[in-house]
Design a protein around this motif. Structure first.
Motif, PDB file in Angstrom:
ATOM      1  N   SER A  99      44.010  58.730 -14.133  1.00  0.00           N
ATOM      2  CA  SER A  99      44.151  60.089 -13.634  1.00  0.00           C
ATOM      3  C   SER A  99      45.121  60.885 -14.495  1.00  0.00           C
ATOM      4  O   SER A  99      46.163  60.386 -14.915  1.00  0.00           O
ATOM      5  N   THR A 100      44.796  62.140 -14.751  1.00  0.00           N
ATOM      6  CA  THR A 100      45.704  63.051 -15.469  1.00  0.00           C
ATOM      7  C   THR A 100      46.317  64.072 -14.518  1.00  0.00           C
ATOM      8  O   THR A 100      46.949  65.037 -14.946  1.00  0.00           O
ATOM      9  N   GLY A 101      46.125  63.853 -13.223  1.00  0.00           N
ATOM     10  CA  GLY A 101      46.709  64.754 -12.247  1.00  0.00           C
ATOM     11  C   GLY A 101      48.225  64.710 -12.274  1.00  0.00           C
ATOM     12  O   GLY A 101      48.823  63.688 -12.619  1.00  0.00           O
ATOM     13  N   SER A 102      48.863  65.799 -11.902  1.00  0.00           N
ATOM     14  CA  SER A 102      50.314  65.889 -12.011  1.00  0.00           C
ATOM     15  C   SER A 102      51.016  64.894 -11.095  1.00  0.00           C
ATOM     16  O   SER A 102      52.025  64.294 -11.480  1.00  0.00           O
ATOM     17  N   LEU A 103      50.502  64.694  -9.883  1.00  0.00           N
ATOM     18  CA  LEU A 103      51.153  63.758  -8.965  1.00  0.00           C
ATOM     19  C   LEU A 103      51.015  62.330  -9.460  1.00  0.00           C
ATOM     20  O   LEU A 103      51.994  61.574  -9.493  1.00  0.00           O
ATOM     21  N   ALA A 104      49.798  61.954  -9.879  1.00  0.00           N
ATOM     22  CA  ALA A 104      49.583  60.590 -10.377  1.00  0.00           C
ATOM     23  C   ALA A 104      50.420  60.333 -11.621  1.00  0.00           C
ATOM     24  O   ALA A 104      50.979  59.243 -11.793  1.00  0.00           O
ATOM     25  N   ALA A 106      53.285  61.825 -12.443  1.00  0.00           N
ATOM     26  CA  ALA A 106      54.686  61.726 -12.042  1.00  0.00           C
ATOM     27  C   ALA A 106      54.983  60.356 -11.422  1.00  0.00           C
ATOM     28  O   ALA A 106      56.023  59.747 -11.685  1.00  0.00           O
ATOM     29  N   GLN A 107      54.070  59.876 -10.596  1.00  0.00           N
ATOM     30  CA  GLN A 107      54.262  58.555  -9.993  1.00  0.00           C
ATOM     31  C   GLN A 107      54.261  57.458 -11.044  1.00  0.00           C
ATOM     32  O   GLN A 107      55.069  56.531 -10.994  1.00  0.00           O
ATOM     33  N   ALA A 108      53.351  57.582 -12.003  1.00  0.00           N
ATOM     34  CA  ALA A 108      53.281  56.567 -13.066  1.00  0.00           C
ATOM     35  C   ALA A 108      54.545  56.567 -13.910  1.00  0.00           C
ATOM     36  O   ALA A 108      55.013  55.503 -14.335  1.00  0.00           O
ATOM     37  N   MET A 109      55.114  57.736 -14.155  1.00  0.00           N
ATOM     38  CA  MET A 109      56.349  57.812 -14.929  1.00  0.00           C
ATOM     39  C   MET A 109      57.524  57.196 -14.171  1.00  0.00           C
ATOM     40  O   MET A 109      58.568  56.921 -14.763  1.00  0.00           O
ATOM     41  N   ASN A 110      57.325  56.955 -12.865  1.00  0.00           N
ATOM     42  CA  ASN A 110      58.327  56.258 -12.063  1.00  0.00           C
ATOM     43  C   ASN A 110      57.890  54.840 -11.723  1.00  0.00           C
ATOM     44  O   ASN A 110      58.459  54.212 -10.838  1.00  0.00           O
ATOM     45  N   GLY A 111      56.853  54.365 -12.410  1.00  0.00           N
ATOM     46  CA  GLY A 111      56.447  52.976 -12.261  1.00  0.00           C
ATOM     47  C   GLY A 111      55.506  52.688 -11.115  1.00  0.00           C
ATOM     48  O   GLY A 111      55.352  51.532 -10.721  1.00  0.00           O
ATOM     49  N   ARG A 112      54.845  53.702 -10.601  1.00  0.00           N
ATOM     50  CA  ARG A 112      53.970  53.503  -9.444  1.00  0.00           C
ATOM     51  C   ARG A 112      52.563  53.963  -9.728  1.00  0.00           C
ATOM     52  O   ARG A 112      52.336  54.843 -10.554  1.00  0.00           O
ATOM     53  N   GLY A 113      51.603  53.332  -9.010  1.00  0.00           N
ATOM     54  CA  GLY A 113      50.231  53.813  -9.040  1.00  0.00           C
ATOM     55  C   GLY A 113      49.357  53.295 -10.160  1.00  0.00           C
ATOM     56  O   GLY A 113      48.216  53.724 -10.300  1.00  0.00           O
ATOM     57  N   TYR A 114      49.857  52.347 -10.953  1.00  0.00           N
ATOM     58  CA  TYR A 114      49.034  51.836 -12.050  1.00  0.00           C
ATOM     59  C   TYR A 114      47.885  50.995 -11.512  1.00  0.00           C
ATOM     60  O   TYR A 114      48.068  50.152 -10.641  1.00  0.00           O
ATOM     61  N   ASP A 115      46.716  51.229 -12.088  1.00  0.00           N
ATOM     62  CA  ASP A 115      45.542  50.531 -11.576  1.00  0.00           C
ATOM     63  C   ASP A 115      44.745  49.793 -12.648  1.00  0.00           C
ATOM     64  O   ASP A 115      43.635  49.312 -12.380  1.00  0.00           O
ATOM     65  N   ASN A 116      45.279  49.735 -13.845  1.00  0.00           N
ATOM     66  CA  ASN A 116      44.636  48.976 -14.919  1.00  0.00           C
ATOM     67  C   ASN A 116      45.717  48.134 -15.605  1.00  0.00           C
ATOM     68  O   ASN A 116      46.750  48.679 -16.027  1.00  0.00           O
ATOM     69  N   TRP A 117      45.465  46.835 -15.737  1.00  0.00           N
ATOM     70  CA  TRP A 117      46.479  45.919 -16.256  1.00  0.00           C
ATOM     71  C   TRP A 117      45.917  45.041 -17.367  1.00  0.00           C
ATOM     72  O   TRP A 117      44.777  44.572 -17.277  1.00  0.00           O
ATOM     73  N   GLY A 118      46.749  44.806 -18.387  1.00  0.00           N
ATOM     74  CA  GLY A 118      46.416  43.861 -19.431  1.00  0.00           C
ATOM     75  C   GLY A 118      46.831  42.454 -19.028  1.00  0.00           C
ATOM     76  O   GLY A 118      47.398  42.229 -17.961  1.00  0.00           O
ATOM     77  N   GLN A 119      46.623  41.502 -19.930  1.00  0.00           N
ATOM     78  CA  GLN A 119      46.827  40.093 -19.597  1.00  0.00           C
ATOM     79  C   GLN A 119      48.254  39.631 -19.812  1.00  0.00           C
ATOM     80  O   GLN A 119      48.619  38.556 -19.354  1.00  0.00           O
ATOM     81  N   GLY A 120      49.083  40.398 -20.486  1.00  0.00           N
ATOM     82  CA  GLY A 120      50.466  40.006 -20.705  1.00  0.00           C
ATOM     83  C   GLY A 120      50.675  39.314 -22.032  1.00  0.00           C
ATOM     84  O   GLY A 120      49.800  38.606 -22.539  1.00  0.00           O
TER      85      GLY A 120
END
Length: 127
Positions: A99-104, A106-120
């Protein structure tokens, strides 16, 4: 979005590593992306983020030592880690939100709301 993290390894304290996160088949210029880490016996920790429009955030434990960046032409995000310490030892994950929405964002910049993850990718810092 498939994410592939790489660049981890074993390094002595004071050394440097650069982690990379690629997103094959997806253009990262529209993604807000971040790095988390999980040390043995500890909870996952938010490390850094870069928004789709280039704003960056680095957590206090990493501030002044780690730099997050992206190369849209290479379709890759990076985490440059300098002055590494044994307490930086962890499995490092790259992550993204679509999402490129402003709320999403802002949340991502605070470490929240991520929905896609790599393997590490494992980073081990010896003392």
């Amino acid at each position: 979005v498939q994410l592939q993290a790489s660049g981890g390894g074993l390094v002595q304290a004071g050394g440097s590593l650069r982690l990379s996160c690629a997103a094959p088949g997806h253009t990262i210029s529209s993604l807000t992306m971040g790095w988390f880490r999980r040390a043995p016996g500890k909870e996952r920790e938010f490390v850094a983020a870069i928004s789709w429009h280039g704003r960056t955030y680095v957590s206090d434990p990493a501030k002044g030592r780690f730099t997050i960046s992206r190369d849209n032409a290479e379709n890759t995000m990076y985490l440059q880690m300098n002055s590494l310490r044994p307490e930086d030892t962890a499995l490092y994950y790259c992550t993204a939100i679509t999402s490129t929405g402003s709320l999403a964002t802002a949340q991502a910049m605070n470490g929240r709301g991520y929905d896609n993850w790599g393997q590490g990718t494992q980073v081990t810092v010896s003392s």
